[in-house]
Motif scaffolding. Structure first.
Motif, PDB file in Angstrom:
ATOM      1  N   TYR A 127      39.442  36.594  37.948  1.00 36.17           N
ATOM      2  CA  TYR A 127      39.629  38.008  37.887  1.00 36.17           C
ATOM      3  C   TYR A 127      38.312  38.708  37.063  1.00 36.17           C
ATOM      4  O   TYR A 127      37.250  39.275  37.538  1.00 36.17           O
ATOM      5  N   THR A 128      37.951  37.890  35.806  1.00 36.62           N
ATOM      6  CA  THR A 128      36.724  38.113  35.212  1.00 36.62           C
ATOM      7  C   THR A 128      36.678  36.992  34.058  1.00 36.62           C
ATOM      8  O   THR A 128      37.794  36.525  33.630  1.00 36.62           O
ATOM      9  N   LYS A 129      35.533  37.228  33.525  1.00 37.76           N
ATOM     10  CA  LYS A 129      35.225  36.225  32.409  1.00 37.76           C
ATOM     11  C   LYS A 129      35.002  36.844  31.305  1.00 37.76           C
ATOM     12  O   LYS A 129      34.594  38.191  31.408  1.00 37.76           O
TER      13      LYS A 129
ATOM     14  N   ASN B 202      40.855  41.905  41.582  1.00 35.28           N
ATOM     15  CA  ASN B 202      39.412  42.089  42.184  1.00 35.28           C
ATOM     16  C   ASN B 202      39.496  41.791  43.733  1.00 35.28           C
ATOM     17  O   ASN B 202      39.892  40.580  44.228  1.00 35.28           O
ATOM     18  N   LEU B 203      39.262  42.871  44.461  1.00 37.43           N
ATOM     19  CA  LEU B 203      39.196  42.655  45.891  1.00 37.43           C
ATOM     20  C   LEU B 203      37.945  42.028  46.665  1.00 37.43           C
ATOM     21  O   LEU B 203      37.937  41.651  47.720  1.00 37.43           O
TER      22      LEU B 203
ATOM     23  N   GLU C 200      39.927  35.431  32.468  1.00 37.45           N
ATOM     24  CA  GLU C 200      41.233  36.143  33.184  1.00 37.45           C
ATOM     25  C   GLU C 200      41.310  35.950  34.828  1.00 37.45           C
ATOM     26  O   GLU C 200      40.238  35.669  35.206  1.00 37.45           O
ATOM     27  N   VAL C 201      42.396  35.537  35.085  1.00 37.06           N
ATOM     28  CA  VAL C 201      42.742  34.852  36.448  1.00 37.06           C
ATOM     29  C   VAL C 201      43.895  35.728  36.836  1.00 37.06           C
ATOM     30  O   VAL C 201      44.950  36.004  35.987  1.00 37.06           O
ATOM     31  N   SER C 202      43.871  36.062  38.342  1.00 31.36           N
ATOM     32  CA  SER C 202      45.090  36.456  38.968  1.00 31.36           C
ATOM     33  C   SER C 202      45.982  35.449  39.420  1.00 31.36           C
ATOM     34  O   SER C 202      45.571  34.641  40.047  1.00 31.36           O
ATOM     35  N   PHE C 203      47.480  35.819  39.493  1.00 25.74           N
ATOM     36  CA  PHE C 203      48.217  34.791  40.009  1.00 25.74           C
ATOM     37  C   PHE C 203      49.071  35.736  41.070  1.00 25.74           C
ATOM     38  O   PHE C 203      49.764  36.622  40.698  1.00 25.74           O
ATOM     39  N   PHE C 204      48.933  35.336  42.378  1.00 20.27           N
ATOM     40  CA  PHE C 204      49.729  36.228  43.541  1.00 20.27           C
ATOM     41  C   PHE C 204      50.220  35.648  44.576  1.00 20.27           C
ATOM     42  O   PHE C 204      49.875  34.449  44.872  1.00 20.27           O
TER      43      PHE C 204
END
Length: 142
Positions: free
Chosen positions: A82-84, A96-97, A121-125
């Motif tokens: 997602y972001t650092k 973040n698309l 930060e990371v997304s899990f989906f």
């Protein structure tokens, strides 16, 4: 954000070593309803933790913590950066698309080899839901 160490200011991403990093996982339940919850993981060894290890660590935390009961039936199979720390964030509030190259497809790669550092930060989906949302990124939240 900076942490002060003596007389020096240390950036948050450099405040902890790669062997004891703090990362935030944005666990996404629903894209269209913008339902997500952050899980903060401390003391993550980015040099030895793989993408697959991170997925398992998050699933384990969700199964053991009472505050995550609503997320236990969600099929979580994909991680995406997602972001650092100190990096630009997406305009989309849920994920973040852009930058599909940030999807972490190889479960055997270490987080450090993928550029993770403290405060990443990371997304899990669910990947199928993500792909459907990308085709029609409308929300029912508004």
């Amino acid at each position: 954000m900076t942490a002060t160490s003596g007389e020096e200011d240390v950036l948050a991403n450099l405040a902890l070593p790669l062997t004891a990093a703090t990362i935030t996982v944005r666990v996404i339940k629903s894209f269209i309803y913008r339902t997500e919850k952050g899980l903060v993981l401390h003391n993550v060894n980015l040099e030895t933790t793989t993408v697959g290890d991170l997925k398992e660590r998050v699933r384990q935390a969700l199964s053991e913590s009472p505050g995550w009961k609503a997320y236990r039936k969600v099929v979580l199979d994909t991680l995406k950066l997602y972001t650092k720390a100190h990096g630009a964030k997406s305009q989309n509030l849920i994920i973040n698309l852009e930058n599909d190259e940030w999807i972490l497809n190889n479960d055997s790669e270490t987080l450090a080899s993928l550029g993770f550092e403290n405060e990443t930060e990371v997304s899990f989906f669910n990947r199928m839901e993500y792909d459907a949302f990308k085709l029609n990124p409308e929300t029912k939240w508004d």
